[in-house]
Design an enzyme around this catalytic site. Structure first.
Site, mmCIF file in Angstrom:
data_model
loop_
_atom_site.group_PDB
_atom_site.id
_atom_site.type_symbol
_atom_site.label_atom_id
_atom_site.label_comp_id
_atom_site.label_asym_id
_atom_site.label_seq_id
_atom_site.Cartn_x
_atom_site.Cartn_y
_atom_site.Cartn_z
ATOM 1 N N SER A 1 41.131 39.092 43.374
ATOM 2 C CA SER A 1 40.096 38.289 42.749
ATOM 3 C C SER A 1 38.769 38.594 43.435
ATOM 4 O O SER A 1 38.541 39.736 43.857
ATOM 5 C CB SER A 1 40.454 36.794 42.846
ATOM 6 O OG SER A 1 39.442 36.008 42.233
ATOM 7 N N LYS B 1 38.483 36.877 37.003
ATOM 8 C CA LYS B 1 39.003 36.647 38.352
ATOM 9 C C LYS B 1 39.502 35.213 38.520
ATOM 10 O O LYS B 1 40.474 34.961 39.244
ATOM 11 C CB LYS B 1 37.937 36.990 39.390
ATOM 12 C CG LYS B 1 37.592 38.475 39.437
ATOM 13 C CD LYS B 1 38.840 39.331 39.595
ATOM 14 C CE LYS B 1 38.548 40.804 39.671
ATOM 15 N NZ LYS B 1 39.777 41.620 39.804
ATOM 16 N N ASN C 1 45.126 46.180 42.429
ATOM 17 C CA ASN C 1 43.750 46.311 42.911
ATOM 18 C C ASN C 1 42.763 46.736 41.829
ATOM 19 O O ASN C 1 41.576 46.413 41.892
ATOM 20 C CB ASN C 1 43.735 47.325 44.059
ATOM 21 C CG ASN C 1 42.360 47.879 44.346
ATOM 22 O OD1 ASN C 1 41.520 47.223 44.945
ATOM 23 N ND2 ASN C 1 42.112 49.110 43.896
#
Length: 296
Positions: free
Chosen positions: A187, A207, A137
């Site tokens: 992402s 991302k 995360n």
């Protein structure tokens, strides 16, 4: 030509086939394929995480904290990661322990570095003996246009958002159960939405890289029964999102959602818990956009 049958006879024949026989449907037993889940029900594979161990990077606050607490609520023992805010991380640990289902520890580790990523996994093994779930995360989101970025800014974003998550996945791979291991990357819906701003260059580039890494690893690790998926949140009301933005800009972004609000960390956490569970064993290589329709 075979005789024509009326609709009532067709319905009667169907009901004869489907009529329960000894508590079971009257379907031929020689079906060519049968899948048995490890849970108590064929139809309800479990979402319980009891006995599982999860490592969640950047989980001392905000979305990461919500994920850690949600995994704990489902029964997992959680390694809560922080860099500077030990107090917030300890609050997350105490919230998980108060649920009385799984354990929890807080580990200070800078997951923008390779050493920090290694330390976090080492501490998880030292405390709990194994790892089942890796949630990547942690990340940074700087805002600079092409004219403003420099090599250091670029390297910071790719080290934190791409390099360390990739190598943490590599380090965790031999530790995860096969089958049953879970890796969840993060992402952003900005990789597809037309509302992306020019100053999001490095962030969106990282991302996009994460999405492709996750897609390829799903093939690689899927061969061992380990699923690899990506969560792509829309705008989430968090310190990371608010940094450098005026309230006017934040309100403008919120209005672009069909719900006329920003997402909350608790909107994301249950999706991660589901992907970590047995119920999601056939979800692999997917990019799940948790954005309330922001990028539709």
């Amino acid at each position: 030509m075979p005789p024509r049958r009326n609709s009532s006879s067709l319905v009667s024949s169907f009901m004869n086939v489907m009529r329960p026989l000894n508590g079971k449907l009257g379907i031929p037993t020689e079906a060519p394929y049968s899948k048995k889940f490890a849970s108590s029900s064929v139809f309800l594979p479990t979402t319980s995480l009891i006995g599982k161990v999860a490592v969640v990077t950047g989980s001392g606050r905000s979305t990461g904290a919500a994920i850690a607490k949600c995994l704990g609520e489902h029964g997992a023992s959680v390694v809560v990661n922080y860099v500077t805010d030990a107090h917030s991380a300890d609050e997350v640990v105490q919230a998980i322990l108060a649920q009385g289902k799984g354990g929890a520890i807080a580990v200070k580790a800078n997951t923008a570095t390779m050493e920090g990523g290694q330390l976090l996994l080492d501490e998880a093994i030292k405390k709990f003996g194994h790892i089942d779930i890796l949630v990547l995360n942690s990340g940074i989101m700087g805002s600079r246009t092409l004219a403003e970025i420099d090599e250091n800014f670029f390297d910071q974003h790719f080290d934190t958002n791409v390099k360390v998550p990739l190598f943490m996945a590599k380090l965790a791979a031999p530790l995860l159960p096969s089958p049953g291991g879970r890796i969840v990357f993060f992402s952003s819906t900005l990789t597809t939405t037309s509302t992306v701003q020019s100053n999001a260059l490095c962030y969106v580039a990282t991302k996009g890289a994460v999405e492709q890494i996750s897609r390829v690893l799903a093939k690689d690790m899927g061969a061992r029964g380990i699923t690899v998926n990506t969560i792509s949140p829309g705008p989430i009301d968090s310190p990371l999102f608010r940094e450098g933005k005026s309230q006017h800009i934040i309100d403008s972004i919120a209005k672009q959602s069909p719900f006329k609000r920003l997402g909350e960390p608790d909107d994301v956490a249950p999706i991660v818990a589901f992907l970590a569970s047995q119920a999601a064993q056939w979800i692999n290589g997917q990019n799940i956009r948790v954005d309330g329709g922001f990028a539709v």
